[in-house]
Enzyme design. Structure first.
Site, PDB file in Angstrom:
ATOM      1  N   ARG A 104       0.852  -1.191   0.000  1.00 15.42           N
ATOM      2  CA  ARG A 104       0.000   0.000   0.000  1.00 15.42           C
ATOM      3  C   ARG A 104       0.877   1.227   0.000  1.00 15.42           C
ATOM      4  NH1 ARG A 104      -4.574   0.566   4.440  1.00 15.42           N
ATOM      5  NH2 ARG A 104      -2.772   0.846   5.770  1.00 15.42           N
ATOM      6  N   THR A 108      -1.454   7.490  -0.269  1.00 16.75           N
ATOM      7  CA  THR A 108      -2.747   7.381  -0.989  1.00 16.75           C
ATOM      8  C   THR A 108      -3.555   6.171  -0.513  1.00 16.75           C
ATOM      9  OG1 THR A 108      -1.818   5.956  -2.685  1.00 16.75           O
ATOM     10  CG2 THR A 108      -1.653   8.332  -3.060  1.00 16.75           C
ATOM     11  N   ASP A 200       1.082  -3.214  11.900  1.00 16.60           N
ATOM     12  CA  ASP A 200       1.458  -3.625  10.537  1.00 16.60           C
ATOM     13  C   ASP A 200       1.828  -5.113  10.546  1.00 16.60           C
ATOM     14  OD1 ASP A 200       3.204  -4.241   8.267  1.00 16.60           O
ATOM     15  OD2 ASP A 200       3.066  -2.105   7.830  1.00 16.60           O
ATOM     16  N   ASP A 203       5.345  -6.161   9.114  1.00 15.88           N
ATOM     17  CA  ASP A 203       6.453  -5.798  10.014  1.00 15.88           C
ATOM     18  C   ASP A 203       6.490  -6.721  11.236  1.00 15.88           C
ATOM     19  OD1 ASP A 203       7.406  -3.779   8.423  1.00 15.88           O
ATOM     20  OD2 ASP A 203       6.353  -2.176   9.487  1.00 15.88           O
TER      21      ASP A 203
HETATM   22  C1  PRP Z   1      -0.916  -4.897   4.399  1.00 15.19           C
HETATM   23  C2  PRP Z   1      -1.756  -6.144   4.496  1.00 15.19           C
HETATM   24  C3  PRP Z   1      -2.661  -6.045   3.291  1.00 15.19           C
HETATM   25  C4  PRP Z   1      -2.872  -4.556   3.172  1.00 15.19           C
HETATM   26  C5  PRP Z   1      -4.230  -4.224   3.710  1.00 15.19           C
HETATM   27  O1  PRP Z   1       0.104  -5.049   3.490  1.00 15.19           O
HETATM   28  O2  PRP Z   1      -1.021  -7.336   4.537  1.00 15.19           O
HETATM   29  O3  PRP Z   1      -2.094  -6.578   2.106  1.00 15.19           O
HETATM   30  O4  PRP Z   1      -1.869  -3.918   3.973  1.00 15.19           O
HETATM   31  O5  PRP Z   1      -4.577  -2.917   3.454  1.00 15.19           O
HETATM   32  P1  PRP Z   1      -5.742  -2.515   2.448  1.00 15.19           P
HETATM   33  O6  PRP Z   1      -6.893  -3.429   2.747  1.00 15.19           O
HETATM   34  O7  PRP Z   1      -6.038  -1.079   2.801  1.00 15.19           O
HETATM   35  O8  PRP Z   1      -5.248  -2.649   1.046  1.00 15.19           O
HETATM   36  P2  PRP Z   1       1.223  -3.913   3.285  1.00 15.19           P
HETATM   37  O9  PRP Z   1       0.802  -2.970   2.206  1.00 15.19           O
HETATM   38  O10 PRP Z   1       1.559  -3.312   4.603  1.00 15.19           O
HETATM   39  O11 PRP Z   1       2.438  -4.722   2.696  1.00 15.19           O
HETATM   40  P3  PRP Z   1       3.344  -5.866   3.393  1.00 15.19           P
HETATM   41  O12 PRP Z   1       2.476  -7.093   3.541  1.00 15.19           O
HETATM   42  O13 PRP Z   1       4.435  -6.064   2.403  1.00 15.19           O
HETATM   43  O14 PRP Z   1       3.826  -5.355   4.712  1.00 15.19           O
HETATM   44  N1  URA Z   2      -2.184  -3.294   6.946  1.00 15.15           N
HETATM   45  C1  URA Z   2      -1.757  -3.774   8.138  1.00 15.15           C
HETATM   46  O1  URA Z   2      -0.801  -4.571   8.183  1.00 15.15           O
HETATM   47  N2  URA Z   2      -2.380  -3.359   9.241  1.00 15.15           N
HETATM   48  C2  URA Z   2      -3.419  -2.509   9.213  1.00 15.15           C
HETATM   49  O2  URA Z   2      -3.969  -2.190  10.291  1.00 15.15           O
HETATM   50  C3  URA Z   2      -3.855  -2.019   7.975  1.00 15.15           C
HETATM   51  C4  URA Z   2      -3.212  -2.428   6.850  1.00 15.15           C
END
Ligand code: PRP
Ligand code: URA
Length: 209
Positions: A104, A108, A200, A203
């Protein structure tokens, strides 16, 4: 609208509380994400087709069963979806695995795809998309749209925590996709994080930050 199945179980509530706790380390966090992935996979495969055959036990012959429906594929949304894959594979070890990389944009909140590698026969398979967090729903929306562009018709979503905003978006855009969720949370905050949530997920799983 697709069905939303929320796990309602004391053991799940206990485990989600450990995930929420900011003092839980990556090691324990990973094990619990794996376990919940396994439980969600059991729920999501309740309707798999069986065929009967005769089996001989040490005592007698009896009717046995084997899975006979469509082949399955697990599709984690990278990174955090990777944490659920081993649990899902405990239930359906023969499933092929596709990967969709998505992050994400933190300003945005729009998902950005950076990787996609799917089994060649993905369109013939029943698909379990896995991602622990559904916040705005944008990442899952894009991943499911990608799979549908490849001809996939049988898609379910497995997630650990979902926000109502994400469930609403997915129900509107993909009413054919059933959602299996361990916990439905309250809302998103101004940064797009799920409240109370667990922070997150990527993380916390991988110890980055
Ligand atoms: C997190 C999570 C989802 C997304 C959810 O991934 O694992 O894929 O955010 O958010 P949304 O419903 O608003 O799209 P992130 O973008 O943090 O990437 P990562 O898994 O690489 O940490
Ligand atoms: N992605 C995450 O990992 N945590 C949140 O709370 C939202 C998006």
């Amino acid at each position: 609208m697709g069905k939303v199945h929320v796990l309602d179980h004391p053991v799940i509530k206990h485990k989600i509380t450990i995930l929420r706790d900011k003092n839980t380390g990556s090691n324990e966090f990973r094990s619990i994400v794996t376990e919940i992935g396994m439980i969600l996979a059991y729920e999501a495969t309740k309707d798999l087709e069986l065929e009967e055959f005769e089996v001989e036990t040490p005592i007698t012959r009896t009717t046995g069963y084997r899975l006979a429906g469509k082949k399955l594929s697990v599709v984690p949304i990278l990174r955090a979806g990777l944490g659920m894959v081993d649990g899902v594979l405990e239930v359906i070890p023969a499933a092929k695995i596709g990967h969709i990389g998505m992050y994400r944009n933190e300003e945005t909140l729009q998902p950005v795809e950076y990787y996609c590698k799917l089994p060649n026969d993905i369109e013939k398979r029943e698909i379990l998309v896995v991602d622990p967090m559904v916040a705005t729903g944008g990442s899952v929306d894009d991943a499911v749209t990608r799979l549908k562009e490849r001809g996939c018709k049988y898609i379910k979503l497995l997630c650990i925590i979902a926000a109502p905003e994400g469930i609403k978006l997915l129900s509107e855009k993909h009413p054919d996709v059933d959602i299996y969720c361990a916990q439905l949370d309250e809302h998103l905050n101004e940064n797009g994080y799920i409240v109370p949530g667990l922070g997150d997920a990527g993380d916390r799983l991988f110890g980055t930050k």
